[in-house]
Design a protein around this motif. Structure first.
Motif, PDB file in Angstrom:
ATOM      1  N   ARG A  88       0.874  -1.191   0.000  1.00 14.79           N
ATOM      2  CA  ARG A  88       0.000   0.000   0.000  1.00 14.79           C
ATOM      3  C   ARG A  88       0.899   1.224   0.000  1.00 14.79           C
ATOM      4  N   HIS A 116      -7.719  -0.021  -5.795  1.00 12.98           N
ATOM      5  CA  HIS A 116      -7.739  -0.860  -4.593  1.00 12.98           C
ATOM      6  C   HIS A 116      -8.463  -2.150  -5.002  1.00 12.98           C
ATOM      7  N   ARG A 149      -9.833   5.441  -4.584  1.00 19.68           N
ATOM      8  CA  ARG A 149      -9.332   4.265  -5.321  1.00 19.68           C
ATOM      9  C   ARG A 149     -10.374   3.138  -5.291  1.00 19.68           C
ATOM     10  N   VAL A 150     -11.185   3.138  -4.233  1.00 12.61           N
ATOM     11  CA  VAL A 150     -12.245   2.124  -4.124  1.00 12.61           C
ATOM     12  C   VAL A 150     -13.247   2.321  -5.266  1.00 12.61           C
ATOM     13  N   ARG A 203     -15.949   7.566   1.970  1.00 14.25           N
ATOM     14  CA  ARG A 203     -15.441   8.571   2.907  1.00 14.25           C
ATOM     15  C   ARG A 203     -14.870   9.760   2.129  1.00 14.25           C
ATOM     16  N   GLN A 205     -11.949  11.735   1.323  1.00 13.12           N
ATOM     17  CA  GLN A 205     -10.524  11.401   1.455  1.00 13.12           C
ATOM     18  C   GLN A 205      -9.723  12.692   1.694  1.00 13.12           C
ATOM     19  N   PRO A 243     -16.712   0.915   2.380  1.00 10.14           N
ATOM     20  CA  PRO A 243     -15.443   0.180   2.528  1.00 10.14           C
ATOM     21  C   PRO A 243     -14.784   0.398   3.897  1.00 10.14           C
ATOM     22  N   GLY A 244     -15.237   1.426   4.616  1.00 14.68           N
ATOM     23  CA  GLY A 244     -14.621   1.769   5.889  1.00 14.68           C
ATOM     24  C   GLY A 244     -13.266   2.432   5.663  1.00 14.68           C
ATOM     25  N   PRO A 245     -12.782   3.214   6.579  1.00 14.73           N
ATOM     26  CA  PRO A 245     -13.485   3.619   7.795  1.00 14.73           C
ATOM     27  C   PRO A 245     -14.582   4.633   7.463  1.00 14.73           C
TER      28      PRO A 245
HETATM   29  N1  ASP Z   1     -10.137   1.829   3.206  1.00 11.91           N
HETATM   30  C1  ASP Z   1     -10.373   2.365   1.874  1.00 11.91           C
HETATM   31  C2  ASP Z   1      -9.056   2.727   1.208  1.00 11.91           C
HETATM   32  O1  ASP Z   1      -8.012   2.401   1.711  1.00 11.91           O
HETATM   33  C3  ASP Z   1     -11.356   3.488   1.874  1.00 11.91           C
HETATM   34  C4  ASP Z   1     -10.993   4.694   2.672  1.00 11.91           C
HETATM   35  O2  ASP Z   1      -9.898   4.798   3.220  1.00 11.91           O
HETATM   36  O3  ASP Z   1     -11.837   5.577   2.736  1.00 11.91           O
HETATM   37  O4  ASP Z   1      -9.081   3.336   0.147  1.00 11.91           O
END
Ligand code: ASP
Length: 295
Positions: A88, A116, A149-150, A203, A205, A243-245
């Motif tokens: 990552r 992702h 990215r999700v 979320r 970002q 997808p969280g958080p």
């Molecule tokens: N956990 C997801 C990501 O790493 C979504 C996020 O962080 O909002 O992209």
């Protein structure tokens, strides 16, 4: 095939004895340059449940802190003969660059705002298990599409699997040519959610935002936060995903997030371990076969 293999692991993970020795003797290195709860834990669990040796490299204690470049770190780890590197990184494209320098399999666990892939796979598995298919479903991905990215990985996967994907968000958080992704684009939540089978919330970002993208959190929640009123536009039994958080009171109302008759957020986490087991299993074994054939 990957989703079918993941199904086998869902069953295994629900048993008391969850351990296999499919990857016994293999080494997996988790290399996370960005914080993570779900992804890093599930990759670690996935590797351990398959019997591999798993090393978690924290960047805080690595030589990166001493000024080593990404490529040098990759070469160093490569010299230790890992079978899989799970990476990552905050920069888009970093994982691809790294994969060109090593001769083991590399899994992208999220690179900047680019992709992702394992998140999209676990989302697809969650939907397929609940609704039996992906083909023809109306899926709304809502919120900060621009930095997500999700969203990008899900657009690719879900449209490939035949779903009708909609992107919903304020103009400032939608990519400029979003309509070219083979999706419908909406700036109004109720219009975008109308008749949808799945509502996937994202979320904000903020860590990737340079400048102001929304007037205020209060206004964002008012127009784009998922509450029962906006959810009413979707199908009566539409499922809620994230997808969280998640940030309660920002992109999702607390009551909606905790409505487990509709919200499959916990199931997404469960599917994450199974999907990552399938990815590790397939990649570790296929890479080995490729090496044996000297490809
Ligand atoms: N956990 C997801 C990501 O790493 C979504 C996020 O962080 O909002 O992209």
């Amino acid at each position: 095939m990957l989703l079918d293999k993941s199904e086998e692991y869902v069953e295994l993970n629900r048993r008391a004895d969850k351990k296999l020795d499919a990857l016994r003797g293999r080494t997996i290195i988790n290399l996370f340059f960005e914080s993570s709860t779900r992804t890093s834990t599930s990759f670690e669990l996935a590797g351990k449940r398959l019997g591999a040796d798993v090393i978690n490299m924290s960047v805080a204690t690595s030589a990166i802190k001493k000024g080593e470049t990404l490529i040098d770190t990759a070469m160093t780890l490569n010299a230790m003969h890992p079978d899989v590197l799970v990476v990552r990184h905050p920069e888009s494209g970093a994982t691809k660059l790294l994969s060109e320098k090593v001769n083991c399999a590399v899994i992208n666990a999220g690179d900047g705002s680019h992709e992702h892939p394992t998140q999209a796979l676990l989302d697809a598995l969650t939907i397929r298990r609940r609704l039996g298919r992906l083909q023809g479903l109306k899926i709304a991905i809502c919120g900060d599409i621009l930095h997500s990215r999700v969203a990008r990985s899900n657009i690719l996967l879900l449209t490939t699997m035949g779903a009708q994907v909609r992107l919903v968000g304020p103009k400032t958080l939608l990519p400029r040519h979003a309509d070219r992704y083979g999706v419908e684009v909406f700036t109004d939540m109720k219009e975008g959610l109308e008749d949808c089978d799945i509502v996937m919330m994202l979320r904000l970002q903020t860590e990737r935002m340079k400048g102001n993208f929304i007037p205020s959190i209060r206004e964002y929640f008012l127009f784009y936060g998922l509450d029962y009123d906006k959810l009413g536009a979707a199908k009566e039994d539409a499922l809620i995903m994230h997808p969280g958080p998640s940030n309660r009171g920002v992109e999702i109302d607390s009551e909606v997030a905790d409505d487990f008759s509709r919200s499959v957020i916990r199931e997404q986490v469960e599917m994450g371990v199974a999907v990552r087991m399938a990815c590790l299993d397939i990649l570790a074994t296929q890479h080995e076969n490729a090496e044996a054939r000297n490809i």
